[in-house]
Design an enzyme around this catalytic site. Structure first.
Site, PDB file in Angstrom:
ATOM      1  N   ARG A 147       0.791  -1.264   0.014  1.00 44.27           N
ATOM      2  CA  ARG A 147       0.251   0.048   0.117  1.00 44.27           C
ATOM      3  C   ARG A 147       0.709   1.290  -0.202  1.00 44.27           C
ATOM      4  O   ARG A 147       0.504   2.219  -0.794  1.00 44.27           O
ATOM      5  CB  ARG A 147      -1.003  -0.119   1.289  1.00 44.27           C
ATOM      6  CG  ARG A 147      -1.815  -1.047   1.188  1.00 44.27           C
ATOM      7  CD  ARG A 147      -3.121  -1.031   2.134  1.00 44.27           C
ATOM      8  NE  ARG A 147      -4.217  -2.045   1.993  1.00 44.27           N
ATOM      9  CZ  ARG A 147      -5.096  -2.061   2.761  1.00 44.27           C
ATOM     10  NH1 ARG A 147      -5.317  -1.275   3.674  1.00 44.27           N
ATOM     11  NH2 ARG A 147      -5.873  -3.041   2.582  1.00 44.27           N
ATOM     12  N   ASP A 156     -15.668   8.870   8.865  1.00 51.70           N
ATOM     13  CA  ASP A 156     -14.650   8.053   8.464  1.00 51.70           C
ATOM     14  C   ASP A 156     -13.138   8.718   8.913  1.00 51.70           C
ATOM     15  O   ASP A 156     -13.455  10.228   8.395  1.00 51.70           O
ATOM     16  CB  ASP A 156     -14.932   7.254   7.373  1.00 51.70           C
ATOM     17  CG  ASP A 156     -13.833   5.931   7.141  1.00 51.70           C
ATOM     18  OD1 ASP A 156     -14.775   4.980   7.094  1.00 51.70           O
ATOM     19  OD2 ASP A 156     -12.912   6.009   7.049  1.00 51.70           O
TER      20      ASP A 156
END
Length: 284
Positions: A47, A149
């Protein structure tokens, strides 16, 4: 300083050491409370390697140097990269009849407020909104949903409310026609959440580790599902303690299927399958 190789023993594209991995663990824990296990080495590498390519860097140490400044704009991308966002419409379906029954019981007492703590790409808050609409009506201004979030990228996707058809193919036909618009022309193969449903949901970035959250008032329901698994027990307890004043005395807290809050029994008491109420006497 040991270099971490691929599982087949071959070198990686970027210089990546055990020290780099330990540093990533400390940074994401301090910033977002996420506790990474040693089994996440490959995930971290893959990632963050995208961020190295974006910055045209050759090593992880060079990349992590970008995060030495707490005000660095790279912090947002770093956090987004390490946040896992697995979701679907009506995931853990057994919770939604419980939600509907609770909203029906509370209907008319006061404006109904629901907080979806991990909105991800929007499937969960829109599932909550559909459930609320079926109990209270689609146009009812007395129902509002806060969807938060940590990841700004998924919040942007959620706010658009546009999904490929395969994401909604398991929904009943009546829900599809009532709550979604089917794309045509260049938008063929996609659906968009109807404006009337979108209007019930407000999206906001919130870091659960922040000392203060940019919200006021209490909620009838808090959905905090499949979030706590990324935190250690101490961090879980602190977040649960901060939830207490944000939940009405008879409100419900929904957890994920693999989460248990027994270590916070002074704060929350189970009242169903991964559903909790405030423990009597919990400090507000």
């Amino acid at each position: 300083m040991s270099v971490i190789l691929k599982s087949n023993g071959e070198p990686r594209e970027f210089h990546f050491t055990q020290q780099d991995f330990e540093r990533v663990k400390k940074l994401i824990y301090a910033h977002a409370g996420i506790s990474l296990s040693s089994g996440k080495i490959d995930m971290v590498y893959s990632r963050l390697a995208r961020r190295l390519r974006a910055h045209k860097l050759a090593s992880f140490s060079d990349y992590l140097a970008l995060l030495e400044d707490d005000a660095s704009p790279e912090w947002e991308a770093f956090t987004n990269a390490l946040t896992t966002n697995l979701t679907s419409f009506f995931r853990e379906q057994h919770h939604f009849p419980i939600l509907a029954a609770h909203l029906k019981k509370q209907k008319g007492r006061h404006p109904l407020r629901i907080w979806c703590v991990a909105a991800s790409t929007g499937e969960e808050p829109y599932s909550i909104a559909m459930t609320a609409a079926e109990v209270c009506g689609l146009y009812n201004p007395q129902v509002s949903i806060l969807a938060s979030d940590l990841d700004t990228q998924v919040l942007a996707t959620a706010e658009r409310g546009v999904y490929p058809l395969e994401r909604v193919e398991k929904l009943p036909a009546d829900k599809l026609s009532r709550y979604f618009l089917k794309g045509t022309g260049s938008n063929a193969g996609q659906v968009k959440v109807r404006k009337e449903l979108c209007d019930r949901v407000q999206f906001l970035r919130i870091n659960l580790l922040d000392e203060r959250w940019p919200i006021k008032g209490a909620f009838d329901v808090i959905f905090c599902r499949n979030v706590m698994i990324y935190f250690d027990k101490r961090t879980q307890y602190e977040i649960l303690r901060k939830f207490v004043p944000y939940l009405h005395p008879d409100g419900l807290l929904f957890a994920g299927h693999s989460e248990s809050f027994h270590h916070a029994s002074d704060l929350f008491t189970p009242c169903g399958k991964t559903v909790y109420r405030l423990t009597h006497g919990a400090s507000r």
